[in-house]
Design a protein around this motif. Structure first.
Motif, PDB file in Angstrom:
ATOM      1  N   GLY A  22       0.919  -1.220  -0.189  1.00 26.58           N
ATOM      2  CA  GLY A  22      -0.108  -0.214  -0.418  1.00 26.58           C
ATOM      3  C   GLY A  22       0.838   1.532  -0.277  1.00 26.58           C
ATOM      4  O   GLY A  22       0.516   2.419   0.220  1.00 26.58           O
ATOM      5  N   ARG A  23       2.073   1.113   0.308  1.00 21.44           N
ATOM      6  CA  ARG A  23       3.518   2.541   0.038  1.00 21.44           C
ATOM      7  C   ARG A  23       3.982   2.317  -1.636  1.00 21.44           C
ATOM      8  O   ARG A  23       4.915   2.430  -1.570  1.00 21.44           O
ATOM      9  CB  ARG A  23       3.958   2.147   1.048  1.00 21.44           C
ATOM     10  N   GLN A  24       3.300   2.323  -2.668  1.00 16.72           N
ATOM     11  CA  GLN A  24       3.923   2.198  -3.630  1.00 16.72           C
ATOM     12  C   GLN A  24       3.939   3.773  -4.409  1.00 16.72           C
ATOM     13  O   GLN A  24       4.763   3.590  -4.613  1.00 16.72           O
ATOM     14  CB  GLN A  24       3.048   1.799  -4.912  1.00 16.72           C
ATOM     15  N   GLY A  25       3.949   4.513  -3.904  1.00 21.13           N
ATOM     16  CA  GLY A  25       4.111   5.801  -3.512  1.00 21.13           C
ATOM     17  C   GLY A  25       5.731   6.508  -3.291  1.00 21.13           C
ATOM     18  O   GLY A  25       5.813   7.464  -3.165  1.00 21.13           O
ATOM     19  N   ASP A  26       5.745   5.218  -2.365  1.00 19.84           N
ATOM     20  CA  ASP A  26       6.849   5.761  -1.355  1.00 19.84           C
ATOM     21  C   ASP A  26       8.422   6.152  -2.252  1.00 19.84           C
ATOM     22  O   ASP A  26       8.956   5.484  -3.177  1.00 19.84           O
ATOM     23  CB  ASP A  26       7.303   5.056  -0.498  1.00 19.84           C
ATOM     24  N   TYR A  27       9.032   6.914  -2.133  1.00 22.07           N
ATOM     25  CA  TYR A  27      10.657   7.230  -3.297  1.00 22.07           C
ATOM     26  C   TYR A  27      11.412   6.166  -2.275  1.00 22.07           C
ATOM     27  O   TYR A  27      11.841   7.153  -0.866  1.00 22.07           O
ATOM     28  CB  TYR A  27      11.225   8.873  -3.184  1.00 22.07           C
ATOM     29  N   LEU A  28      12.130   6.075  -2.024  1.00 25.32           N
ATOM     30  CA  LEU A  28      13.064   4.988  -1.357  1.00 25.32           C
ATOM     31  C   LEU A  28      14.339   5.171  -1.285  1.00 25.32           C
ATOM     32  O   LEU A  28      15.208   5.388  -2.791  1.00 25.32           O
ATOM     33  CB  LEU A  28      12.760   3.541  -1.732  1.00 25.32           C
ATOM     34  N   ILE A  29      15.586   5.490  -0.801  1.00 29.11           N
ATOM     35  CA  ILE A  29      16.141   5.523  -0.348  1.00 29.11           C
ATOM     36  C   ILE A  29      17.718   4.434   0.348  1.00 29.11           C
ATOM     37  O   ILE A  29      17.676   4.957   1.375  1.00 29.11           O
ATOM     38  CB  ILE A  29      17.534   7.389  -0.094  1.00 29.11           C
ATOM     39  N   ALA A  30      18.434   3.565  -0.389  1.00 29.65           N
ATOM     40  CA  ALA A  30      19.227   3.121   0.759  1.00 29.65           C
ATOM     41  C   ALA A  30      20.615   3.965   0.763  1.00 29.65           C
ATOM     42  O   ALA A  30      21.365   4.506   0.039  1.00 29.65           O
ATOM     43  CB  ALA A  30      19.555   1.708  -0.147  1.00 29.65           C
ATOM     44  N   ALA A  31      20.991   4.234   2.024  1.00 34.92           N
ATOM     45  CA  ALA A  31      22.550   4.886   2.568  1.00 34.92           C
ATOM     46  C   ALA A  31      23.106   3.307   2.925  1.00 34.92           C
ATOM     47  O   ALA A  31      23.247   2.647   4.065  1.00 34.92           O
ATOM     48  CB  ALA A  31      21.720   5.338   3.732  1.00 34.92           C
ATOM     49  N   ASP A  32      23.933   3.015   2.459  1.00 37.21           N
ATOM     50  CA  ASP A  32      25.171   2.645   1.868  1.00 37.21           C
ATOM     51  C   ASP A  32      24.655   0.826   2.966  1.00 37.21           C
ATOM     52  O   ASP A  32      24.185   0.541   1.567  1.00 37.21           O
ATOM     53  CB  ASP A  32      26.611   2.942   2.794  1.00 37.21           C
ATOM     54  N   GLY A  33      25.628   0.751   3.253  1.00 35.42           N
ATOM     55  CA  GLY A  33      24.616  -0.522   3.485  1.00 35.42           C
ATOM     56  C   GLY A  33      23.178  -1.369   3.806  1.00 35.42           C
ATOM     57  O   GLY A  33      22.774  -2.635   4.100  1.00 35.42           O
ATOM     58  N   GLY A  34      22.717   0.082   3.650  1.00 29.33           N
ATOM     59  CA  GLY A  34      21.287  -0.079   4.044  1.00 29.33           C
ATOM     60  C   GLY A  34      20.688  -0.874   2.732  1.00 29.33           C
ATOM     61  O   GLY A  34      19.168  -1.099   2.821  1.00 29.33           O
ATOM     62  N   TYR A  35      21.028  -1.224   1.608  1.00 24.17           N
ATOM     63  CA  TYR A  35      20.996  -1.731   0.444  1.00 24.17           C
ATOM     64  C   TYR A  35      20.706  -2.948   0.879  1.00 24.17           C
ATOM     65  O   TYR A  35      20.584  -3.571  -0.024  1.00 24.17           O
ATOM     66  CB  TYR A  35      21.987  -1.091  -0.686  1.00 24.17           C
ATOM     67  N   ARG A  36      21.431  -3.657   1.482  1.00 23.03           N
ATOM     68  CA  ARG A  36      21.533  -4.723   1.937  1.00 23.03           C
ATOM     69  C   ARG A  36      20.053  -5.171   2.250  1.00 23.03           C
ATOM     70  O   ARG A  36      20.428  -6.525   1.954  1.00 23.03           O
ATOM     71  CB  ARG A  36      22.765  -5.279   3.165  1.00 23.03           C
TER      72      ARG A  36
END
Length: 211
Positions: A22-36
Motif C-alpha cells: 500500500g506504499r507504492q508512492g514512497d520514494y526509497l533511498i538506501a544509504a550505503d549498507g541499507g541497500y543490503r
C-alpha cells in the motif's frame, strides 16, 4: 508530495521495519549498507547514496547511485536525507537507524531533529520501537497492547509540554535535556495526545510487555 523512506545500515536486524504494501508512492533511498536490507526484502530503491564502506557488493546498474568520498563531513544517512529534502520531500520515514553503535544512533537522532527544525515530519521505525520528532505541535498515539511511551527533550529545553490520555499526565511542563522526566508512561485511554509549544521533543514508543 509522497513520503521519503530511507534505509540505514544498522547491524541490528530488529531495527528494520518497513511494510511496502500500500506504499507504492514512497520514494526509497538506501544509504550505503541499507541497500543490503532492500535486497533481502526484494525492494528496489529509487536512489543509492554513500561512500560504500559498509556495502561492498555490486550495485544495481538500473538504480542511480551517488558515491561520496569517505573523507566527508556528512554521514551517509545525512547525504540521503539531504537528497530527499532537496527533491522537496517533507515527510520522512527512517528504518535501520536504531541499535548498533551508540554514536551512530545519537547522530541519527540529531539528523531527525535537523529535519524537524526545517518543518519536516520525521519518524524512525523499528520492530519494537518508534521515534517521532515533534516541535510546536501535537501527536496522537493509539494504545497498542504491550506498548508504552516516553518523552525526551532533545533540545536544551522543551516548553509547554502536555500529556493527555497517559497514566502520568503533564500540564504545561518544561522538560530539559539534563533530567529524565517523561520515561515509561502508560496509556490511560485509547489515545494519548502529546504536545509541545517550543523545542524539539522526542516521542518514543516501545514494546515492553509485562511479565
Amino acid at each position: 508530495m509522497k513520503r521519503c523512506v530511507i534505509f540505514g545500515a544498522s547491524p541490528d536486524p530488529e531495527s528494520f521495519e518497513y511494510d511496502a504494501a500500500g506504499r507504492q508512492g514512497d520514494y526509497l533511498i538506501a544509504a550505503d549498507g541499507g541497500y543490503r536490507y532492500c535486497r533481502q526484502q526484494g525492494l528496489a530503491p529509487d536512489h543509492l547514496v554513500g561512500d560504500f564502506d559498509s556495502f561492498t557488493g555490486q550495485l544495481p546498474a538500473a538504480v542511480e547511485a551517488e558515491r561520496f568520498n569517505p573523507h566527508k563531513d556528512d554521514t551517509d544517512l545525512t547525504c540521503a536525507a539531504k537528497h530527499g529534502f532537496g527533491l522537496g520531500y517533507r515527510e520522512f520515514y527512517f528504518t535501520g537507524v536504531l541499535g548498533g553503535r551508540l554514536d551512530h544512533t545519537l547522530g541519527n537522532l540529531q539528523l531527525g531533529a535537523w529535519l524537524c527544525r526545517r518543518g519536516c515530519r520525521c519518524e524512525f521505525g523499528a520492530r519494537r520501537q518508534r521515534v517521532y520528532f515533534l516541535t510546536q505541535g501535537s501527536i496522537l498515539l493509539p494504545r497498542r497492547p504491550g506498548w508504552n511511551f516516553s518523552l525526551v527533550s532533545w533540545s536544551d529545553r522543551c516548553t509547554g509540554v502536555f500529556i493527555r490520555g497517559g497514566e502520568y499526565p503533564l500540564e504545561d511542563r518544561i522538560l530539559t535535556n539534563s533530567y529524565a522526566l517523561g520515561i515509561s508512561n502508560e496509556f490511560a485511554a485509547d489515545t494519548a495526545e502529546i504536545s509541545v509549544r517550543d523545542g524539539v521533543l522526542l516521542v518514543m514508543t516501545a514494546y515492553c510487555p509485562k511479565e
